[in-house]
Design an enzyme around this catalytic site. Structure first.
Site, PDB file in Angstrom:
ATOM      1  N   ARG A  32     -10.240 -31.241  -4.517  1.00 51.92           N
ATOM      2  CA  ARG A  32     -11.200 -32.355  -4.450  1.00 51.92           C
ATOM      3  C   ARG A  32     -10.525 -33.698  -4.224  1.00 51.92           C
ATOM      4  O   ARG A  32     -11.093 -34.600  -3.650  1.00 51.92           O
ATOM      5  CB  ARG A  32     -11.993 -32.431  -5.762  1.00 51.92           C
ATOM      6  CG  ARG A  32     -12.895 -31.249  -5.984  1.00 51.92           C
ATOM      7  CD  ARG A  32     -13.730 -31.431  -7.240  1.00 51.92           C
ATOM      8  NE  ARG A  32     -12.919 -31.517  -8.453  1.00 51.92           N
ATOM      9  CZ  ARG A  32     -13.397 -31.782  -9.652  1.00 51.92           C
ATOM     10  NH1 ARG A  32     -14.669 -32.034  -9.816  1.00 51.92           N
ATOM     11  NH2 ARG A  32     -12.604 -31.810 -10.707  1.00 51.92           N
ATOM     12  N   LYS A 106     -13.745 -16.291 -14.800  1.00 56.07           N
ATOM     13  CA  LYS A 106     -13.941 -15.432 -15.973  1.00 56.07           C
ATOM     14  C   LYS A 106     -14.853 -16.134 -16.962  1.00 56.07           C
ATOM     15  O   LYS A 106     -14.395 -16.687 -17.968  1.00 56.07           O
ATOM     16  CB  LYS A 106     -12.592 -15.098 -16.604  1.00 56.07           C
ATOM     17  CG  LYS A 106     -11.706 -14.221 -15.695  1.00 56.07           C
ATOM     18  CD  LYS A 106     -10.360 -13.933 -16.313  1.00 56.07           C
ATOM     19  CE  LYS A 106      -9.541 -12.975 -15.454  1.00 56.07           C
ATOM     20  NZ  LYS A 106      -8.154 -12.822 -15.959  1.00 56.07           N
ATOM     21  N   LYS A 191     -12.969 -11.500 -22.976  1.00 60.92           N
ATOM     22  CA  LYS A 191     -11.602 -11.589 -23.531  1.00 60.92           C
ATOM     23  C   LYS A 191     -11.236 -13.035 -23.852  1.00 60.92           C
ATOM     24  O   LYS A 191     -10.431 -13.299 -24.741  1.00 60.92           O
ATOM     25  CB  LYS A 191     -10.587 -10.921 -22.606  1.00 60.92           C
ATOM     26  CG  LYS A 191     -10.359 -11.589 -21.240  1.00 60.92           C
ATOM     27  CD  LYS A 191      -9.339 -12.700 -21.237  1.00 60.92           C
ATOM     28  CE  LYS A 191      -9.328 -13.465 -19.928  1.00 60.92           C
ATOM     29  NZ  LYS A 191      -8.444 -14.605 -19.898  1.00 60.92           N
ATOM     30  N   THR A 248      -4.015 -11.998 -22.761  1.00 59.70           N
ATOM     31  CA  THR A 248      -4.553 -13.311 -23.130  1.00 59.70           C
ATOM     32  C   THR A 248      -4.429 -13.569 -24.628  1.00 59.70           C
ATOM     33  O   THR A 248      -4.101 -14.678 -25.054  1.00 59.70           O
ATOM     34  CB  THR A 248      -6.026 -13.432 -22.677  1.00 59.70           C
ATOM     35  OG1 THR A 248      -6.117 -13.010 -21.316  1.00 59.70           O
ATOM     36  CG2 THR A 248      -6.521 -14.847 -22.771  1.00 59.70           C
ATOM     37  N   SER A 254      -1.846 -18.728 -22.569  1.00 59.84           N
ATOM     38  CA  SER A 254      -3.315 -18.701 -22.458  1.00 59.84           C
ATOM     39  C   SER A 254      -3.918 -19.995 -22.983  1.00 59.84           C
ATOM     40  O   SER A 254      -3.645 -20.424 -24.109  1.00 59.84           O
ATOM     41  CB  SER A 254      -3.876 -17.521 -23.254  1.00 59.84           C
ATOM     42  OG  SER A 254      -5.240 -17.766 -23.556  1.00 59.84           O
TER      43      SER A 254
END
Ligand SMILES: NC(=O)c1ccc[n+]([C@@H]2O[C@H](COP(=O)([O-])OP(=O)(O)OC[C@H]3O[C@@H](n4cnc5c(N)ncnc54)[C@H](O)[C@@H]3O)[C@@H](O)[C@H]2O)c1
Ligand SMILES: O=P(O)(O)OC[C@H](O)CO
Length: 331
Positions: A32, A106, A191, A248, A254
């Site tokens: 962007r 996700k 998850k 994760t 993570s």
């Protein structure tokens, strides 16, 4: 040569652009901010998200989505789940009509409880056979460093999944195919919620027994919800289920686990949000997962606990007390 457009130049979008280029594709990476595009062109590095990682010459950054999408065979969507619908509204008129649409995201949309592939079909009008999702134990930084890992490309159209598999396979990135889109997307989204709980446990000073208990019971609640939604239960034993959950919940890389760890150390959600620059999907997706579970009459106690901590002001210590005093039951 496959022409790919990657929309979203954060950690995963940028890493996946490198994977596609290393697999032999010509890649347009849409960001962007013009200054980021200029920096990538000049230094071959996305220092904001992946410092120290050199991007191949076949990755061309552009601020213009029309330029990125022109002639693309594969369109990769790599933005935060909760902004996808708005992003797509602008991009839809520019999408090549035959292109495969591959979601890297996700999360589950707030309010609608739709999975990302459902949002893509709804907004773009694309048939389900054109839409795929990629999910697995894929921490961006490790893949950008070319550490070997595997993933799953889920699509109801197996031929399309195989084309995508060929488009992104490299000596360090091994994609498998799976027709179970529901299970793969749900595994990836839930998850993140379980990783928040593991982070809270880590922040409170608990060790591997606690984390393993959360991972295992987290897998049980993911599979229960998945089966209620029509997923294949074996998907949850695979890379997009157990594989991603373990990576994760165990990795300090993570963002979801790290977010939870700060909460466990006593920071408030607002304080953690202030220092979190990248997307920790579980913080919002926990609410959508809980809505989905309630709508299908599925018990998801870890998700409920994460919602209480993230959105209802419950303390990390209270969360543990409540989870450990739940009614006794068989495994
Ligand atoms: N980073 C990883 O290791 C990883 C791995 C697998 C899957 N994922 C998933 O991929 C998706 C993208 O993650 P990421 O790590 O690239 O996120 P990120 O926070 O690093 O980057 C998000 C990107 O989306 C762009 N964006 C476009 N529209 C936006 C908007 N309206 N608001 C905010 N940002 C906007 C941002 O500019 C940025 O480039 C998430 O769903 C995440 O769960 C991430
Ligand atoms: O950093 P996280 O918590 O968003 O997790 C990244 C990937 O989804 C791991 O597969």
């Amino acid at each position: 040569m496959t022409r790919a457009a990657v929309l979203g130049a954060g950690s995963w979008g940028t890493t996946f652009a490198k994977v596609l280029a290393d697999a032999g594709c010509s890649v347009a990476l849409h960001a962007r901010r013009p200054e980021l595009v200029e920096t990538i062109a000049r230094t071959r590095e996305n220092a904001d998200y992946l410092p120290g990682v050199r991007l191949p010459a076949a990755v061309r950054a552009t601020v213009d989505p029309a330029e990125a999408l022109d002639g693309a065979d594969v369109v990769v969507l790599a933005v935060p789940s909760q902004t996808l619908r708005d992003n797509l509204a602008g991009w839809t008129p520019l999408l090549p009509p035959e292109a495969s649409l591959l979601s890297l995201m996700k999360g589950v949309e707030l309010g609608t409880t739709k999975r990302m592939s459902e949002v893509i079909c709804e907004v773009t009008g694309a048939g389900a056979d054109r839409v795929a999702a990629l999910s697995g134990p894929n921490l961006a930084r490790e893949i950008a460093e070319e550490q070997p890992s595997a993933t799953v490309i889920a699509c109801s159209d197996t031929e399309r999944a195989e084309l995508l598999q060929a488009a992104c396979g490299t000596p360090y990135f091994r994609p498998y195919t799976n027709p179970d889109l529901v299970g793969c997307e749900l595994g990836g989204a839930v998850k993140n919620v379980i990783a928040l709980a593991c982070g809270v446990a880590t922040g409170l000073g608990f060790g591997d027994n606690t984390r393993a208990s959360l991972i295992t019971r987290g897998l049980a609640e993911t599979a229960r919800l998945g089966m209620a939604l029509g997923a294949d239960v074996t998907t949850f034993a695979g890379l997009a289920g157990l594989g991603d959950l373990v990576a994760t919940c165990s990795s300090p890389l993570s963002r979801n686990r790290t977010f939870g760890e700060h909460l466990g150390q006593g920071m408030s959600v607002a304080e953690v949000l202030q220092i979190t620059k990248q997307t920790a999907e579980g913080v919002k997706t926990c609410r959508s997962v809980l809505d989905l579970a309630r709508a299908h009459g599925v018990d998801v106690p870890i998700t409920e606990a994460v919602v209480r901590v993230c959105h209802e002001g419950e303390s990390a210590a209270q969360m543990v007390r409540e989870m450990m005093s739940r009614e006794a039951k068989p495994e």
